[in-house]
Design a protein around this motif. Structure first.
Motif, PDB file in Angstrom:
ATOM      1  N   SER A 169       0.755  -1.237  -0.004  1.00  0.00           N
ATOM      2  CA  SER A 169       0.006  -0.044   0.020  1.00  0.00           C
ATOM      3  C   SER A 169       0.747   1.251  -0.001  1.00  0.00           C
ATOM      4  O   SER A 169       0.445   2.413  -0.348  1.00  0.00           O
ATOM      5  CB  SER A 169      -0.827   0.104   1.144  1.00  0.00           C
ATOM      6  N   ASP A 170       1.964   1.214   0.419  1.00  0.00           N
ATOM      7  CA  ASP A 170       2.979   2.326   0.668  1.00  0.00           C
ATOM      8  C   ASP A 170       3.945   2.636  -0.540  1.00  0.00           C
ATOM      9  O   ASP A 170       4.665   1.792  -0.845  1.00  0.00           O
ATOM     10  CB  ASP A 170       3.800   2.122   1.945  1.00  0.00           C
ATOM     11  N   LEU A 229      -7.173  -9.063  -3.697  1.00  0.00           N
ATOM     12  CA  LEU A 229      -5.926  -9.655  -4.139  1.00  0.00           C
ATOM     13  C   LEU A 229      -4.615  -8.874  -4.105  1.00  0.00           C
ATOM     14  O   LEU A 229      -5.259  -7.428  -3.903  1.00  0.00           O
ATOM     15  CB  LEU A 229      -5.963  -9.996  -5.500  1.00  0.00           C
ATOM     16  N   PRO A 230      -3.788  -9.191  -3.541  1.00  0.00           N
ATOM     17  CA  PRO A 230      -2.551  -8.414  -3.475  1.00  0.00           C
ATOM     18  C   PRO A 230      -2.050  -7.729  -4.531  1.00  0.00           C
ATOM     19  O   PRO A 230      -1.724  -6.557  -4.385  1.00  0.00           O
ATOM     20  CB  PRO A 230      -1.332  -9.378  -3.017  1.00  0.00           C
ATOM     21  N   SER A 231      -2.335  -8.339  -5.749  1.00  0.00           N
ATOM     22  CA  SER A 231      -1.939  -7.344  -7.246  1.00  0.00           C
ATOM     23  C   SER A 231      -2.770  -5.994  -7.042  1.00  0.00           C
ATOM     24  O   SER A 231      -2.360  -5.031  -7.753  1.00  0.00           O
ATOM     25  CB  SER A 231      -2.105  -8.199  -8.286  1.00  0.00           C
ATOM     26  N   ASP A 232      -4.008  -6.399  -6.694  1.00  0.00           N
ATOM     27  CA  ASP A 232      -5.035  -5.207  -6.581  1.00  0.00           C
ATOM     28  C   ASP A 232      -4.392  -3.818  -5.695  1.00  0.00           C
ATOM     29  O   ASP A 232      -4.306  -2.756  -5.988  1.00  0.00           O
ATOM     30  CB  ASP A 232      -6.314  -5.351  -6.243  1.00  0.00           C
ATOM     31  N   ASN A 282       7.561  -6.420  -7.197  1.00  0.00           N
ATOM     32  CA  ASN A 282       6.230  -7.261  -7.679  1.00  0.00           C
ATOM     33  C   ASN A 282       5.665  -8.088  -6.691  1.00  0.00           C
ATOM     34  O   ASN A 282       6.633  -8.298  -5.399  1.00  0.00           O
ATOM     35  CB  ASN A 282       6.517  -8.321  -8.888  1.00  0.00           C
ATOM     36  N   VAL A 283       4.508  -8.501  -6.593  1.00  0.00           N
ATOM     37  CA  VAL A 283       3.826  -9.164  -5.533  1.00  0.00           C
ATOM     38  C   VAL A 283       4.719 -10.520  -4.875  1.00  0.00           C
ATOM     39  O   VAL A 283       4.830 -10.858  -3.773  1.00  0.00           O
ATOM     40  CB  VAL A 283       2.336  -9.704  -5.723  1.00  0.00           C
ATOM     41  N   THR A 284       5.156 -11.279  -6.078  1.00  0.00           N
ATOM     42  CA  THR A 284       5.966 -12.481  -5.903  1.00  0.00           C
ATOM     43  C   THR A 284       7.161 -12.266  -4.877  1.00  0.00           C
ATOM     44  O   THR A 284       7.429 -13.234  -3.983  1.00  0.00           O
ATOM     45  CB  THR A 284       6.430 -13.175  -7.132  1.00  0.00           C
ATOM     46  N   LYS A 337      -1.634  -2.278  -7.346  1.00  0.00           N
ATOM     47  CA  LYS A 337      -1.968  -1.388  -8.618  1.00  0.00           C
ATOM     48  C   LYS A 337      -2.406  -0.091  -8.020  1.00  0.00           C
ATOM     49  O   LYS A 337      -2.331   0.939  -8.576  1.00  0.00           O
ATOM     50  CB  LYS A 337      -3.225  -2.013  -9.289  1.00  0.00           C
ATOM     51  N   ARG A 338      -3.284  -0.122  -6.822  1.00  0.00           N
ATOM     52  CA  ARG A 338      -3.778   0.965  -6.413  1.00  0.00           C
ATOM     53  C   ARG A 338      -3.228   2.064  -5.892  1.00  0.00           C
ATOM     54  O   ARG A 338      -3.409   3.140  -5.788  1.00  0.00           O
ATOM     55  CB  ARG A 338      -5.001   0.508  -5.251  1.00  0.00           C
ATOM     56  N   ARG A 339      -1.758   1.739  -5.606  1.00  0.00           N
ATOM     57  CA  ARG A 339      -1.156   2.785  -4.688  1.00  0.00           C
ATOM     58  C   ARG A 339      -0.272   3.706  -6.152  1.00  0.00           C
ATOM     59  O   ARG A 339       0.382   4.606  -5.489  1.00  0.00           O
ATOM     60  CB  ARG A 339       0.109   2.014  -4.198  1.00  0.00           C
TER      61      ARG A 339
END
Length: 319
Positions: A275-276, A310-313, A283-285, A316-318
């Motif tokens: 989020s930060d 999902l973690p990818s969402d 990447n998430v992995t 993306k949002r940040r």
């Protein structure tokens, strides 16, 4: 005074017997040792013995100046009360002559080196190590990671309030015509609790309020080591308590097992990082594996259950 109280003739297994036969019996029931006999004479040994729940009660005299030695008792403690004569104890570069009314405490890792006088008679209480762990759990005392250690090995019986009467009581119960296992177990708990409260040990008998501090200290340790492998055994060692106590502590303070708590904290840290914008994440992995999540499908599923996306969402949002 004490002689009549700690095991009577009813418990006699050997009377005026060969000391080696008595020694063999002691090896089977009371603790591993070897004896060194005087060259001259034919001494006669006596032994009384009773099982009492998971304790062993023993009253022994070798009838000669016998030297008793053992590397270490390993998973048992010995509490030895001198009834008659004297007994020379040697250990850690020291020695002491025990006299009637004195009590010797032997830890599981203490070497044993004792020389009995001809007229020496003693009462031995054998206590398995696991009993101390059980009592610490029930009393909510901190069980030391390396096990309970008695810090002093010598006591005057009359200075330990009521302890001789308690020993006499369990001997009486052990010789009762009707054996009640539940009663014996209760007495066993009492005697182990008394040993921990009357004698100097490495057990921290904390007040109930300090349990919170313990949990905070463990939570702090977890927060600092989230990227490392943290299992419940390691947490129990860090907190100087048994696994059972650790699980009880987490149940009371976090409402979940230590393992689930650690996983939750890792997910929270990953969520904060994703989020930060200032947190350097490619990447998430990468971030998931950084925190020990090797199965990415399961990780995504746990993450979605906890944060509703999902973690990818989140990543993306940040942007």
């Amino acid at each position: 005074m004490m002689n009549a109280q700690l095991l009577s003739q009813h418990s006699r297994v050997f009377d005026q017997a060969d000391p080696y036969a008595v020694s063999d019996y002691v090896n089977q029931h009371v603790g591993n040792h070897s004896i060194l006999m005087p060259r001259a004479g034919r001494p006669l040994a006596s032994l009384g013995h009773r099982k009492f729940a998971s304790l062993d009660l023993c009253r022994i005299s070798y009838g000669a100046s016998v030297r008793v030695r053992s590397g270490a008792l390993e998973n048992i403690y010995h509490l030895q009360v001198l009834l008659r004569g004297n007994c020379l104890w040697r250990g850690y570069g020291q020695e002491h002559y025990f006299a009637p009314g004195e009590l010797l405490l032997i830890n599981p890792d203490d070497p044993v080196d004792l020389t009995y006088s001809d007229d020496c008679e003693k009462f031995i209480l054998k206590v398995p190590t696991r009993l101390f762990e059980t009592v610490c759990d029930e009393q909510r005392w901190r069980y030391p990671g390396q096990g309970v250690r008695f810090l002093e090995n010598r006591y005057q019986l009359n200075e330990l309030e009521g302890f001789i009467n308690l020993l006499a009581m369990i001997c009486q119960e052990a010789e009762a015509s009707e054996q009640v296992p539940r009663v014996q177990e209760h007495y066993t708990q009492i005697i182990v609790s008394k040993m921990l409260s009357l004698m100097k040990t490495n057990v921290s008998r904390l007040s109930p309020g300090s349990q919170t501090m313990t949990f905070e200290a463990i939570a702090d340790y977890i927060a600092q080591h989230l990227k490392q492998d943290i299992d419940s055994d390691e947490l129990a060692r860090q907190a100087s308590m048994s696994l059972r106590s650790l699980y009880g502590l987490f149940e009371r303070h976090a409402g979940q097992t230590p393992k689930n708590y650690v996983r939750q904290k890792r997910l929270e840290r990953i969520h904060a990082c994703l989020s930060d914008p200032t947190c350097n994440v490619r990447n998430v992995t990468e971030v998931a594996m950084d925190y020990g999540f090797l199965h990415l499908g399961r990780f995504s599923d746990s993450y979605r259950k906890q944060f509703g996306e999902l973690p990818s969402d989140t990543l993306k949002r940040r942007h």
